[in-house]
Design a protein around this motif. Structure first.
Motif, PDB file in Angstrom:
ATOM      1  N   VAL A  29       7.764 -13.621  -8.811  1.00  0.00           N
ATOM      2  CA  VAL A  29       6.860 -14.434  -8.003  1.00  0.00           C
ATOM      3  C   VAL A  29       7.086 -14.171  -6.516  1.00  0.00           C
ATOM      4  N   THR A  30       8.346 -14.079  -6.109  1.00  0.00           N
ATOM      5  CA  THR A  30       8.656 -13.797  -4.709  1.00  0.00           C
ATOM      6  C   THR A  30       8.178 -12.408  -4.320  1.00  0.00           C
ATOM      7  N   GLY A  31       8.344 -11.461  -5.220  1.00  0.00           N
ATOM      8  CA  GLY A  31       7.841 -10.112  -4.956  1.00  0.00           C
ATOM      9  C   GLY A  31       6.338 -10.089  -4.761  1.00  0.00           C
ATOM     10  N   PHE A  32       5.624 -10.908  -5.537  1.00  0.00           N
ATOM     11  CA  PHE A  32       4.175 -10.985  -5.381  1.00  0.00           C
ATOM     12  C   PHE A  32       3.788 -11.601  -4.042  1.00  0.00           C
ATOM     13  N   LEU A  33       4.581 -12.546  -3.561  1.00  0.00           N
ATOM     14  CA  LEU A  33       4.308 -13.114  -2.236  1.00  0.00           C
ATOM     15  C   LEU A  33       4.423 -12.032  -1.162  1.00  0.00           C
ATOM     16  N   VAL A  34       5.451 -11.194  -1.291  1.00  0.00           N
ATOM     17  CA  VAL A  34       5.614 -10.087  -0.349  1.00  0.00           C
ATOM     18  C   VAL A  34       4.435  -9.126  -0.469  1.00  0.00           C
ATOM     19  N   LEU A  35       4.034  -8.830  -1.707  1.00  0.00           N
ATOM     20  CA  LEU A  35       2.898  -7.932  -1.931  1.00  0.00           C
ATOM     21  C   LEU A  35       1.628  -8.509  -1.323  1.00  0.00           C
ATOM     22  N   GLY A  36       1.463  -9.827  -1.409  1.00  0.00           N
ATOM     23  CA  GLY A  36       0.305 -10.473  -0.814  1.00  0.00           C
ATOM     24  C   GLY A  36       0.265 -10.317   0.700  1.00  0.00           C
ATOM     25  N   VAL A  37       1.438 -10.405   1.331  1.00  0.00           N
ATOM     26  CA  VAL A  37       1.507 -10.213   2.782  1.00  0.00           C
ATOM     27  C   VAL A  37       1.101  -8.793   3.152  1.00  0.00           C
ATOM     28  N   THR A  38       1.581  -7.820   2.403  1.00  0.00           N
ATOM     29  CA  THR A  38       1.219  -6.420   2.698  1.00  0.00           C
ATOM     30  C   THR A  38      -0.274  -6.191   2.493  1.00  0.00           C
ATOM     31  N   ALA A  39      -0.851  -6.828   1.463  1.00  0.00           N
ATOM     32  CA  ALA A  39      -2.294  -6.701   1.243  1.00  0.00           C
ATOM     33  C   ALA A  39      -3.072  -7.297   2.412  1.00  0.00           C
ATOM     34  N   ALA A  40      -2.568  -8.412   2.940  1.00  0.00           N
ATOM     35  CA  ALA A  40      -3.225  -9.037   4.095  1.00  0.00           C
ATOM     36  C   ALA A  40      -3.173  -8.125   5.309  1.00  0.00           C
ATOM     37  N   VAL A  41      -2.052  -7.432   5.500  1.00  0.00           N
ATOM     38  CA  VAL A  41      -1.924  -6.508   6.621  1.00  0.00           C
ATOM     39  C   VAL A  41      -2.949  -5.377   6.488  1.00  0.00           C
ATOM     40  N   PHE A  42      -3.064  -4.817   5.266  1.00  0.00           N
ATOM     41  CA  PHE A  42      -4.069  -3.784   5.033  1.00  0.00           C
ATOM     42  C   PHE A  42      -5.476  -4.309   5.331  1.00  0.00           C
ATOM     43  N   GLY A  43      -5.742  -5.539   4.891  1.00  0.00           N
ATOM     44  CA  GLY A  43      -7.058  -6.120   5.116  1.00  0.00           C
ATOM     45  C   GLY A  43      -7.387  -6.264   6.588  1.00  0.00           C
ATOM     46  N   VAL A  44      -6.401  -6.695   7.375  1.00  0.00           N
ATOM     47  CA  VAL A  44      -6.606  -6.849   8.818  1.00  0.00           C
ATOM     48  C   VAL A  44      -6.863  -5.493   9.466  1.00  0.00           C
ATOM     49  N   ILE A  45      -6.123  -4.481   9.025  1.00  0.00           N
ATOM     50  CA  ILE A  45      -6.302  -3.135   9.600  1.00  0.00           C
ATOM     51  C   ILE A  45      -7.717  -2.632   9.348  1.00  0.00           C
ATOM     52  N   TYR A  46      -8.197  -2.770   8.103  1.00  0.00           N
ATOM     53  CA  TYR A  46      -9.528  -2.275   7.777  1.00  0.00           C
ATOM     54  C   TYR A  46     -10.623  -3.107   8.438  1.00  0.00           C
ATOM     55  N   ALA A  47     -10.346  -4.395   8.644  1.00  0.00           N
ATOM     56  CA  ALA A  47     -11.359  -5.255   9.260  1.00  0.00           C
ATOM     57  C   ALA A  47     -11.475  -5.003  10.759  1.00  0.00           C
ATOM     58  N   LEU A  48     -10.345  -4.781  11.430  1.00  0.00           N
ATOM     59  CA  LEU A  48     -10.347  -4.670  12.891  1.00  0.00           C
ATOM     60  C   LEU A  48     -10.415  -3.228  13.386  1.00  0.00           C
ATOM     61  N   GLU A  49      -9.940  -2.260  12.562  1.00  0.00           N
ATOM     62  CA  GLU A  49      -9.851  -0.860  12.978  1.00  0.00           C
ATOM     63  C   GLU A  49      -9.231  -0.758  14.377  1.00  0.00           C
ATOM     64  N   PRO A  50      -7.961  -1.131  14.503  1.00  0.00           N
ATOM     65  CA  PRO A  50      -7.301  -1.130  15.814  1.00  0.00           C
ATOM     66  C   PRO A  50      -7.068   0.289  16.316  1.00  0.00           C
ATOM     67  N   PRO A  51      -6.486   0.456  17.509  1.00  0.00           N
ATOM     68  CA  PRO A  51      -6.153   1.806  17.994  1.00  0.00           C
ATOM     69  C   PRO A  51      -5.338   2.580  16.960  1.00  0.00           C
ATOM     70  N   LEU A  52      -5.446   3.897  17.006  1.00  0.00           N
ATOM     71  CA  LEU A  52      -4.865   4.724  15.947  1.00  0.00           C
ATOM     72  C   LEU A  52      -3.355   4.573  15.808  1.00  0.00           C
ATOM     73  N   VAL A  53      -2.659   4.391  16.926  1.00  0.00           N
ATOM     74  CA  VAL A  53      -1.207   4.200  16.842  1.00  0.00           C
ATOM     75  C   VAL A  53      -0.884   2.923  16.083  1.00  0.00           C
ATOM     76  N   VAL A  54      -1.616   1.857  16.399  1.00  0.00           N
ATOM     77  CA  VAL A  54      -1.423   0.588  15.699  1.00  0.00           C
ATOM     78  C   VAL A  54      -1.810   0.729  14.228  1.00  0.00           C
ATOM     79  N   THR A  55      -2.863   1.480  13.979  1.00  0.00           N
ATOM     80  CA  THR A  55      -3.297   1.713  12.601  1.00  0.00           C
ATOM     81  C   THR A  55      -2.211   2.407  11.794  1.00  0.00           C
ATOM     82  N   PHE A  56      -1.618   3.442  12.383  1.00  0.00           N
ATOM     83  CA  PHE A  56      -0.558   4.179  11.680  1.00  0.00           C
ATOM     84  C   PHE A  56       0.629   3.271  11.375  1.00  0.00           C
TER      85      PHE A  56
END
Length: 307
Positions: free
Chosen positions: A259-286
Protein backbone atom coordinates in the motif's frame (compact mmCIF):
# COMPACT_ATOMS: atom_id res chain seq x y z
CA UNK A 1 3.17 14.88 -64.96
CA UNK A 2 4.08 13.22 -61.68
CA UNK A 3 5.05 9.58 -61.99
CA UNK A 4 3.10 7.29 -59.65
CA UNK A 5 5.21 4.39 -58.41
CA UNK A 6 4.41 1.48 -56.11
CA UNK A 7 6.58 3.10 -53.45
CA UNK A 8 4.70 6.41 -53.56
CA UNK A 9 1.37 4.56 -53.49
CA UNK A 10 2.52 2.70 -50.37
CA UNK A 11 3.75 5.73 -48.46
CA UNK A 12 1.03 8.17 -49.51
CA UNK A 13 -2.01 5.87 -49.46
CA UNK A 14 -1.39 3.30 -46.76
CA UNK A 15 -5.01 2.56 -45.85
CA UNK A 16 -5.86 0.13 -48.66
CA UNK A 17 -9.35 1.62 -48.34
CA UNK A 18 -10.03 0.21 -44.85
CA UNK A 19 -9.83 3.49 -42.91
CA UNK A 20 -12.09 5.29 -45.37
CA UNK A 21 -14.66 2.50 -45.27
CA UNK A 22 -14.85 2.58 -41.48
CA UNK A 23 -15.43 6.34 -41.37
CA UNK A 24 -19.08 5.76 -42.23
CA UNK A 25 -19.47 4.30 -38.72
CA UNK A 26 -17.47 6.99 -36.88
CA UNK A 27 -20.37 8.28 -34.83
CA UNK A 28 -22.36 7.77 -31.63
CA UNK A 29 -21.74 4.91 -29.18
CA UNK A 30 -19.37 3.11 -31.54
CA UNK A 31 -16.86 5.96 -31.41
CA UNK A 32 -17.15 6.15 -27.62
CA UNK A 33 -16.53 2.39 -27.37
CA UNK A 34 -13.40 2.54 -29.49
CA UNK A 35 -12.17 5.70 -27.74
CA UNK A 36 -12.31 3.70 -24.51
CA UNK A 37 -10.77 0.49 -25.84
CA UNK A 38 -7.86 2.34 -27.42
CA UNK A 39 -6.85 3.36 -23.89
CA UNK A 40 -5.71 -0.22 -23.27
CA UNK A 41 -2.49 0.77 -25.05
CA UNK A 42 -2.31 4.43 -24.14
CA UNK A 43 0.85 5.53 -22.34
CA UNK A 44 -0.88 6.25 -19.02
CA UNK A 45 -2.55 2.84 -18.95
CA UNK A 46 0.46 0.67 -19.80
CA UNK A 47 2.59 2.56 -17.27
CA UNK A 48 -0.11 1.98 -14.65
CA UNK A 49 -0.28 -1.68 -15.62
CA UNK A 50 3.46 -2.24 -15.41
CA UNK A 51 3.81 -0.17 -12.24
CA UNK A 52 1.00 -2.06 -10.51
CA UNK A 53 2.54 -5.45 -11.26
CA UNK A 54 5.94 -4.23 -10.13
CA UNK A 55 4.83 -2.74 -6.81
CA UNK A 56 2.30 -5.43 -5.90
CA UNK A 57 4.51 -8.36 -6.83
CA UNK A 58 3.03 -11.64 -5.66
CA UNK A 59 0.41 -9.78 -3.60
CA UNK A 60 -1.42 -9.04 -6.86
CA UNK A 61 -4.53 -11.28 -6.87
CA UNK A 62 -4.24 -14.10 -9.44
CA UNK A 63 -1.73 -12.18 -11.56
CA UNK A 64 1.06 -11.89 -8.97
CA UNK A 65 4.65 -12.34 -10.14
CA UNK A 66 8.06 -11.55 -8.72
CA UNK A 67 8.93 -7.90 -8.93
CA UNK A 68 11.74 -8.23 -11.43
CA UNK A 69 9.32 -9.60 -13.99
CA UNK A 70 6.93 -6.79 -13.11
CA UNK A 71 9.68 -4.26 -13.69
CA UNK A 72 10.39 -5.96 -17.02
CA UNK A 73 6.86 -5.00 -18.13
CA UNK A 74 7.34 -1.42 -16.89
CA UNK A 75 10.70 -1.27 -18.70
CA UNK A 76 8.97 -2.39 -21.89
CA UNK A 77 6.67 0.61 -21.57
CA UNK A 78 9.63 2.97 -21.17
CA UNK A 79 11.35 1.39 -24.17
CA UNK A 80 8.20 1.68 -26.27
CA UNK A 81 7.86 5.41 -25.56
CA UNK A 82 11.45 6.02 -26.62
CA UNK A 83 11.25 3.75 -29.66
CA UNK A 84 8.04 5.12 -31.15
CA UNK A 85 9.42 8.63 -30.95
CA UNK A 86 12.48 7.57 -32.95
CA UNK A 87 10.47 5.71 -35.59
CA UNK A 88 7.95 8.48 -36.14
CA UNK A 89 10.74 11.05 -36.47
CA UNK A 90 12.51 8.89 -39.04
CA UNK A 91 9.50 8.32 -41.31
CA UNK A 92 7.42 11.47 -40.59
CA UNK A 93 4.40 10.15 -42.51
CA UNK A 94 1.00 11.83 -42.10
CA UNK A 95 -2.13 10.46 -40.50
CA UNK A 96 -5.41 10.09 -42.39
CA UNK A 97 -7.25 13.35 -43.14
CA UNK A 98 -9.43 14.37 -40.20
CA UNK A 99 -7.47 12.40 -37.59
CA UNK A 100 -7.20 15.52 -35.43
CA UNK A 101 -10.87 16.47 -35.80
CA UNK A 102 -13.03 15.23 -32.90
CA UNK A 103 -16.37 13.62 -33.76
CA UNK A 104 -19.39 15.62 -32.69
CA UNK A 105 -21.55 13.67 -30.26
CA UNK A 106 -24.29 15.80 -28.74
CA UNK A 107 -25.07 13.63 -25.70
CA UNK A 108 -21.55 13.69 -24.23
CA UNK A 109 -21.47 16.05 -21.19
CA UNK A 110 -19.43 19.20 -21.78
CA UNK A 111 -17.39 18.47 -18.64
CA UNK A 112 -15.83 15.32 -20.12
CA UNK A 113 -15.90 16.45 -23.74
CA UNK A 114 -12.21 17.56 -23.77
CA UNK A 115 -11.17 14.15 -22.40
CA UNK A 116 -13.24 12.36 -25.01
CA UNK A 117 -11.81 14.50 -27.80
CA UNK A 118 -8.25 13.71 -26.68
CA UNK A 119 -8.96 9.96 -26.70
CA UNK A 120 -10.75 9.95 -30.07
CA UNK A 121 -8.20 12.01 -32.01
CA UNK A 122 -4.47 11.96 -32.72
CA UNK A 123 -1.82 14.40 -33.91
CA UNK A 124 1.64 14.23 -35.42
CA UNK A 125 3.20 11.55 -37.66
CA UNK A 126 1.19 8.37 -38.09
CA UNK A 127 3.67 5.69 -39.16
CA UNK A 128 4.03 3.25 -37.54
CA UNK A 129 1.14 3.00 -35.11
CA UNK A 130 2.32 3.60 -31.57
CA UNK A 131 -0.72 1.90 -30.06
CA UNK A 132 -0.16 -1.23 -32.15
CA UNK A 133 3.54 -1.24 -31.23
CA UNK A 134 2.96 -0.53 -27.54
CA UNK A 135 0.13 -3.00 -27.07
CA UNK A 136 2.16 -5.74 -28.74
CA UNK A 137 5.20 -5.09 -26.56
CA UNK A 138 3.46 -4.60 -23.21
CA UNK A 139 0.54 -7.02 -23.46
CA UNK A 140 2.78 -9.54 -25.19
CA UNK A 141 5.31 -9.07 -22.41
CA UNK A 142 2.59 -9.73 -19.85
CA UNK A 143 1.71 -12.98 -21.61
CA UNK A 144 5.35 -14.06 -21.38
CA UNK A 145 5.93 -13.35 -17.67
CA UNK A 146 2.60 -14.09 -15.98
CA UNK A 147 1.96 -17.43 -14.30
CA UNK A 148 -1.82 -17.29 -14.72
CA UNK A 149 -3.46 -19.82 -17.06
CA UNK A 150 -1.67 -21.62 -19.86
CA UNK A 151 0.90 -20.08 -22.17
CA UNK A 152 -1.48 -20.43 -25.12
CA UNK A 153 -4.33 -18.80 -23.18
CA UNK A 154 -2.19 -15.82 -22.19
CA UNK A 155 -0.94 -15.31 -25.74
CA UNK A 156 -4.50 -15.55 -27.07
CA UNK A 157 -5.72 -12.87 -24.65
CA UNK A 158 -2.77 -10.63 -25.48
CA UNK A 159 -3.40 -11.12 -29.19
CA UNK A 160 -7.07 -10.25 -28.73
CA UNK A 161 -6.17 -7.01 -26.90
CA UNK A 162 -3.69 -6.05 -29.62
CA UNK A 163 -6.29 -6.77 -32.32
CA UNK A 164 -8.97 -4.75 -30.50
CA UNK A 165 -6.67 -1.79 -29.90
CA UNK A 166 -5.40 -1.89 -33.47
CA UNK A 167 -8.92 -2.00 -34.92
CA UNK A 168 -9.93 0.89 -32.66
CA UNK A 169 -7.24 3.05 -34.26
CA UNK A 170 -8.67 2.29 -37.70
CA UNK A 171 -12.24 2.86 -36.55
CA UNK A 172 -11.32 6.21 -35.00
CA UNK A 173 -9.72 7.22 -38.29
CA UNK A 174 -6.31 8.05 -36.81
CA UNK A 175 -4.25 5.38 -38.63
CA UNK A 176 -3.96 3.54 -41.90
CA UNK A 177 -3.95 -0.26 -42.05
CA UNK A 178 -0.26 -0.39 -42.99
CA UNK A 179 0.59 1.69 -39.90
CA UNK A 180 -1.12 -0.92 -37.72
CA UNK A 181 0.44 -3.97 -39.36
CA UNK A 182 3.97 -2.56 -39.33
CA UNK A 183 3.62 -1.32 -35.74
CA UNK A 184 2.52 -4.74 -34.50
CA UNK A 185 5.23 -6.52 -36.51
CA UNK A 186 7.97 -4.30 -35.07
CA UNK A 187 6.49 -4.88 -31.61
CA UNK A 188 6.77 -8.65 -31.97
CA UNK A 189 10.42 -8.47 -33.04
CA UNK A 190 11.43 -5.96 -30.37
CA UNK A 191 9.62 -7.90 -27.63
CA UNK A 192 11.32 -11.16 -28.59
CA UNK A 193 14.76 -9.50 -28.57
CA UNK A 194 14.21 -7.75 -25.23
CA UNK A 195 12.76 -10.86 -23.60
CA UNK A 196 15.84 -12.86 -24.54
CA UNK A 197 18.15 -9.99 -23.59
CA UNK A 198 16.50 -9.79 -20.15
CA UNK A 199 17.04 -13.52 -19.53
CA UNK A 200 13.35 -14.34 -19.97
CA UNK A 201 12.27 -11.23 -18.12
CA UNK A 202 14.25 -11.58 -14.89
CA UNK A 203 16.92 -8.97 -15.69
CA UNK A 204 14.94 -5.78 -16.38
CA UNK A 205 18.01 -3.58 -16.00
CA UNK A 206 19.13 -4.55 -19.49
CA UNK A 207 15.82 -3.42 -20.96
CA UNK A 208 16.07 -0.12 -19.07
CA UNK A 209 19.53 0.38 -20.58
CA UNK A 210 18.13 -0.27 -24.05
CA UNK A 211 15.50 2.39 -23.35
CA UNK A 212 18.29 4.84 -22.46
CA UNK A 213 20.16 4.11 -25.69
CA UNK A 214 17.04 4.50 -27.83
CA UNK A 215 16.15 7.67 -25.93
CA UNK A 216 19.55 9.17 -26.72
CA UNK A 217 19.04 8.35 -30.40
CA UNK A 218 15.70 10.13 -30.26
CA UNK A 219 17.38 13.14 -28.70
CA UNK A 220 19.93 13.22 -31.53
CA UNK A 221 17.11 13.19 -34.08
CA UNK A 222 15.45 16.18 -32.46
CA UNK A 223 15.39 17.90 -29.08
CA UNK A 224 11.67 18.11 -28.39
CA UNK A 225 9.41 17.80 -25.37
CA UNK A 226 8.63 14.17 -26.24
CA UNK A 227 12.23 13.12 -26.85
CA UNK A 228 13.46 14.81 -23.66
CA UNK A 229 10.67 13.21 -21.63
CA UNK A 230 11.47 9.78 -23.08
CA UNK A 231 15.20 9.93 -22.42
CA UNK A 232 14.68 11.51 -19.00
CA UNK A 233 12.35 8.73 -17.90
CA UNK A 234 14.66 6.03 -19.24
CA UNK A 235 17.75 7.51 -17.58
CA UNK A 236 15.97 7.99 -14.25
CA UNK A 237 14.61 4.45 -14.20
CA UNK A 238 17.92 2.88 -15.20
CA UNK A 239 20.05 4.83 -12.72
CA UNK A 240 17.76 4.12 -9.80
CA UNK A 241 17.57 0.41 -10.64
CA UNK A 242 21.36 0.22 -10.83
CA UNK A 243 21.52 1.55 -7.30
CA UNK A 244 18.75 -0.50 -5.70
CA UNK A 245 18.55 -3.73 -7.72
CA UNK A 246 20.20 -5.82 -4.98
CA UNK A 247 18.25 -4.10 -2.19
CA UNK A 248 14.76 -4.30 -3.70
CA UNK A 249 12.89 -7.34 -2.35
CA UNK A 250 11.69 -9.67 -5.09
CA UNK A 251 8.53 -10.31 -3.06
CA UNK A 252 6.56 -8.05 -0.69
CA UNK A 253 6.77 -8.92 3.00
CA UNK A 254 3.27 -7.60 3.84
CA UNK A 255 0.36 -5.70 2.35
CA UNK A 256 1.14 -2.55 4.28
CA UNK A 257 4.40 -2.32 2.36
CA UNK A 258 2.51 -2.72 -0.91
CA UNK A 259 0.00 0.00 0.00
CA UNK A 260 2.83 2.40 0.84
CA UNK A 261 4.55 1.54 -2.41
CA UNK A 262 1.37 2.40 -4.28
CA UNK A 263 1.26 5.78 -2.56
CA UNK A 264 4.77 6.45 -3.83
CA UNK A 265 3.74 5.25 -7.30
CA UNK A 266 0.78 7.63 -7.18
CA UNK A 267 3.08 10.56 -6.46
CA UNK A 268 5.28 9.68 -9.43
CA UNK A 269 2.20 9.40 -11.65
CA UNK A 270 1.13 12.86 -10.51
CA UNK A 271 4.56 14.25 -11.41
CA UNK A 272 4.27 12.75 -14.90
CA UNK A 273 0.80 14.23 -15.23
CA UNK A 274 2.00 17.71 -14.29
CA UNK A 275 4.87 17.48 -16.78
CA UNK A 276 2.58 16.51 -19.65
CA UNK A 277 -0.02 19.11 -18.68
CA UNK A 278 2.38 22.05 -18.33
CA UNK A 279 5.19 21.10 -20.77
CA UNK A 280 7.78 23.07 -18.77
CA UNK A 281 11.24 24.08 -20.07
CA UNK A 282 13.22 21.12 -21.38
CA UNK A 283 15.67 21.03 -18.48
CA UNK A 284 12.79 20.87 -16.02
CA UNK A 285 11.11 18.27 -18.20
CA UNK A 286 14.19 16.05 -18.16
CA UNK A 287 14.68 16.31 -14.40
CA UNK A 288 10.97 15.79 -13.72
CA UNK A 289 10.70 12.75 -16.00
CA UNK A 290 13.87 11.23 -14.51
CA UNK A 291 12.60 11.83 -10.97
CA UNK A 292 9.18 10.39 -11.72
CA UNK A 293 10.49 7.25 -13.45
CA UNK A 294 13.18 6.80 -10.83
CA UNK A 295 10.57 7.15 -8.09
CA UNK A 296 8.38 4.53 -9.76
CA UNK A 297 11.31 2.10 -9.93
CA UNK A 298 12.18 2.83 -6.31
CA UNK A 299 8.57 2.60 -5.07
CA UNK A 300 8.73 -0.97 -3.64
CA UNK A 301 11.96 -0.30 -1.72
CA UNK A 302 10.66 3.06 -0.48
CA UNK A 303 7.46 1.35 0.62
CA UNK A 304 9.46 -1.21 2.60
CA UNK A 305 11.70 1.42 4.20
CA UNK A 306 8.81 3.71 5.15
CA UNK A 307 6.87 0.86 6.73
Amino acid sequence: METITLTSMFWNGRSLGITEMLQAYREGPIVVFFALTTQLADVWFIFLLGGTLYVAGEEMPRLGIDRRRGLFVLALALTYVALIGVLKNIFVLPRPPGAAEPPEIAWIPSVIEPIFHSTATAYGPGFPSGHALGSTMVWGGLALVLNWGSYRTRLSIAGAVVALVSFSRLALGVHYLVDIVVGAAIGVVVLWVLYRLADNGVDPGRVLLVAVVIGVVGLLLGVTFDSVTAVGGAVGGWLVWRGIADSTPAHPTNRQEVVTGFLVLGVTAAVFGVIYALEPPLVVTFVGAATAAGGAVGAPLLGERIV
